[in-house]
Design a protein around this motif. Structure first.
Motif, PDB file in Angstrom:
ATOM      1  N   TRP A 112      34.358  32.385  37.120  1.00 59.58           N
ATOM      2  CA  TRP A 112      34.045  33.348  36.058  1.00 59.58           C
ATOM      3  C   TRP A 112      34.696  33.001  34.721  1.00 59.58           C
ATOM      4  O   TRP A 112      34.574  33.749  33.760  1.00 59.58           O
ATOM      5  CB  TRP A 112      34.473  34.757  36.499  1.00 59.58           C
ATOM      6  CG  TRP A 112      33.676  35.239  37.671  1.00 59.58           C
ATOM      7  CD1 TRP A 112      32.457  35.869  37.640  1.00 59.58           C
ATOM      8  CD2 TRP A 112      34.009  35.098  39.060  1.00 59.58           C
ATOM      9  NE1 TRP A 112      32.025  36.134  38.919  1.00 59.58           N
ATOM     10  CE2 TRP A 112      32.959  35.666  39.812  1.00 59.58           C
ATOM     11  CE3 TRP A 112      35.099  34.549  39.735  1.00 59.58           C
ATOM     12  CZ2 TRP A 112      32.967  35.701  41.211  1.00 59.58           C
ATOM     13  CZ3 TRP A 112      35.113  34.570  41.123  1.00 59.58           C
ATOM     14  CH2 TRP A 112      34.055  35.149  41.850  1.00 59.58           C
ATOM     15  N   ARG A 125      35.039  36.445  32.757  1.00 55.82           N
ATOM     16  CA  ARG A 125      34.078  37.478  32.383  1.00 55.82           C
ATOM     17  C   ARG A 125      33.413  38.058  33.627  1.00 55.82           C
ATOM     18  O   ARG A 125      32.944  37.335  34.507  1.00 55.82           O
ATOM     19  CB  ARG A 125      32.979  36.890  31.483  1.00 55.82           C
ATOM     20  CG  ARG A 125      33.463  36.361  30.151  1.00 55.82           C
ATOM     21  CD  ARG A 125      33.670  37.467  29.141  1.00 55.82           C
ATOM     22  NE  ARG A 125      33.968  36.937  27.816  1.00 55.82           N
ATOM     23  CZ  ARG A 125      34.282  37.694  26.762  1.00 55.82           C
ATOM     24  NH1 ARG A 125      34.326  39.004  26.890  1.00 55.82           N
ATOM     25  NH2 ARG A 125      34.548  37.136  25.599  1.00 55.82           N
ATOM     26  N   ASN A 126      33.368  39.386  33.684  1.00 53.47           N
ATOM     27  CA  ASN A 126      32.612  40.110  34.712  1.00 53.47           C
ATOM     28  C   ASN A 126      32.968  39.693  36.135  1.00 53.47           C
ATOM     29  O   ASN A 126      32.088  39.511  36.976  1.00 53.47           O
ATOM     30  CB  ASN A 126      31.110  39.946  34.474  1.00 53.47           C
ATOM     31  CG  ASN A 126      30.666  40.573  33.166  1.00 53.47           C
ATOM     32  OD1 ASN A 126      31.150  41.635  32.775  1.00 53.47           O
ATOM     33  ND2 ASN A 126      29.748  39.916  32.474  1.00 53.47           N
ATOM     34  N   GLU A 185      36.599  48.631  33.958  1.00 55.72           N
ATOM     35  CA  GLU A 185      35.741  47.739  33.180  1.00 55.72           C
ATOM     36  C   GLU A 185      36.102  47.682  31.699  1.00 55.72           C
ATOM     37  O   GLU A 185      35.607  46.809  30.977  1.00 55.72           O
ATOM     38  CB  GLU A 185      34.280  48.171  33.330  1.00 55.72           C
ATOM     39  CG  GLU A 185      33.745  47.961  34.744  1.00 55.72           C
ATOM     40  CD  GLU A 185      32.259  48.237  34.894  1.00 55.72           C
ATOM     41  OE1 GLU A 185      31.700  47.908  35.947  1.00 55.72           O
ATOM     42  OE2 GLU A 185      31.662  48.784  33.931  1.00 55.72           O
ATOM     43  N   GLY A 190      35.551  43.497  29.428  1.00 55.72           N
ATOM     44  CA  GLY A 190      34.710  42.379  29.822  1.00 55.72           C
ATOM     45  C   GLY A 190      35.215  41.560  30.987  1.00 55.72           C
ATOM     46  O   GLY A 190      34.496  40.678  31.479  1.00 55.72           O
ATOM     47  N   TYR A 192      36.303  42.599  34.142  1.00 60.84           N
ATOM     48  CA  TYR A 192      35.901  43.051  35.473  1.00 60.84           C
ATOM     49  C   TYR A 192      34.572  43.804  35.436  1.00 60.84           C
ATOM     50  O   TYR A 192      34.254  44.492  34.463  1.00 60.84           O
ATOM     51  CB  TYR A 192      36.966  43.979  36.075  1.00 60.84           C
ATOM     52  CG  TYR A 192      38.306  43.327  36.282  1.00 60.84           C
ATOM     53  CD1 TYR A 192      38.500  42.378  37.280  1.00 60.84           C
ATOM     54  CD2 TYR A 192      39.399  43.662  35.479  1.00 60.84           C
ATOM     55  CE1 TYR A 192      39.725  41.772  37.466  1.00 60.84           C
ATOM     56  CE2 TYR A 192      40.637  43.063  35.664  1.00 60.84           C
ATOM     57  CZ  TYR A 192      40.785  42.120  36.658  1.00 60.84           C
ATOM     58  OH  TYR A 192      42.016  41.532  36.838  1.00 60.84           O
ATOM     59  N   LYS A 193      33.830  43.654  36.514  1.00 57.94           N
ATOM     60  CA  LYS A 193      32.605  44.413  36.743  1.00 57.94           C
ATOM     61  C   LYS A 193      32.710  45.013  38.137  1.00 57.94           C
ATOM     62  O   LYS A 193      32.767  44.285  39.129  1.00 57.94           O
ATOM     63  CB  LYS A 193      31.364  43.502  36.651  1.00 57.94           C
ATOM     64  CG  LYS A 193      30.045  44.239  36.789  1.00 57.94           C
ATOM     65  CD  LYS A 193      29.764  45.086  35.562  1.00 57.94           C
ATOM     66  CE  LYS A 193      28.386  45.730  35.635  1.00 57.94           C
ATOM     67  NZ  LYS A 193      28.136  46.604  34.453  1.00 57.94           N
TER      68      LYS A 193
END
Length: 250
Positions: A112, A125-126, A185, A190, A192-193
């Protein structure tokens, strides 16, 4: 004709080895507090970070600093920045230790990682965070206090430690974030999702001999066409194949 064949084989070999070097499951963020690549910490890792000692992106020095606060801590970070309202609870502080250990020590962030525009810096990211992990973090921190909803850029660092910006207000986490997903989040925007349990997801901490995030990173890499050590080409077989083809065209 043979000369052209030699060039083709040579380029194939170079390209294969170049691709193989791009192993997203063997990466750490490019910062001075991280190792170049994940490796075991033979002396162990301090306290909450010990889950990652068999293969870690952090040293024990970094792990130790994660458990400190203020000057001498990692980034000189102060968690207890609203003492007039309430000292941060031990339960909430433990959740932040787990998050910090994961972020700095986990060998599984590689798939990621993105390069920031016009910068040498990188940022994940995410990352798919387990809803269970997120809910536990929120529940243990919702009645504690903070003065910003952005822990990446919401501080005044002019004194060398993070303090509340002028005009900011100390409120409960639950007042800044209406629910667990919103907090997880947006606290570090940006990064963690949140994904529901049952889906492929990462956890901050585990007490098993096998790191469950290894499989998550490998599955994500495979699904997105990224190279991971779990799906590397077997170079012995590759070498035999290329040698056979080369010899036939001699």
């Amino acid at each position: 004709m043979k000369a052209k064949s030699y060039v083709v084989y040579f380029l194939i070999v170079l390209s294969v080895f170049a691709i193989a070097d791009e192993d997203v499951c063997d990466l750490c963020l490019n910062s001075e507090v991280y190792k170049d690549k994940p490796s075991p910490e033979s002396g162990g890792l301090f306290n909450k970070c010990s889950a990652f000692q068999s293969r870690s992106c952090c040293t024990n020095e970094t792990a130790y600093k994660i458990h400190l606060e203020g000057p001498g801590a990692l980034y000189n970070l102060v968690y207890n920045h609203c003492p007039a309202e309430k000292n941060m609870s031990s339960q909430c502080r433990e959740r932040f230790k787990e998050q910090d250990c994961f972020f700095h020590c986990s060998p599984n962030i590689g798939p990621w990682i993105e390069n920031l525009p016009n910068s040498t810096r990188q940022k994940p990211r995410n990352m798919p965070l387990s809803a269970e992990t997120c809910n536990a973090w929120y529940e243990d921190c919702k009645d504690d206090y903070t003065c910003t909803d952005d822990w990446s850029s919401g501080w005044d660092w002019s004194t060398g430690i993070n303090v509340c910006k002028s005009g900011s207000v100390c409120r409960k986490f639950s007042q800044y974030f209406a629910n667990a997903v919103t907090m997880c989040e947006n606290l570090y925007p940006g990064e963690y999702k949140v994904v529901e349990n049952g889906q492929t997801r990462l956890v901050f901490w585990f007490d098993t001999d096998v790191n469950p995030n290894d499989q998550v990173a490998a599955e994500y890499a495979e699904q997105n066409g990224l190279r991971c050590h779990a799906n590397r080409l077997h170079f012995g077989n590759l070498f035999l194949l290329l040698t056979t083809v080369f010899c036939r065209n001699m």
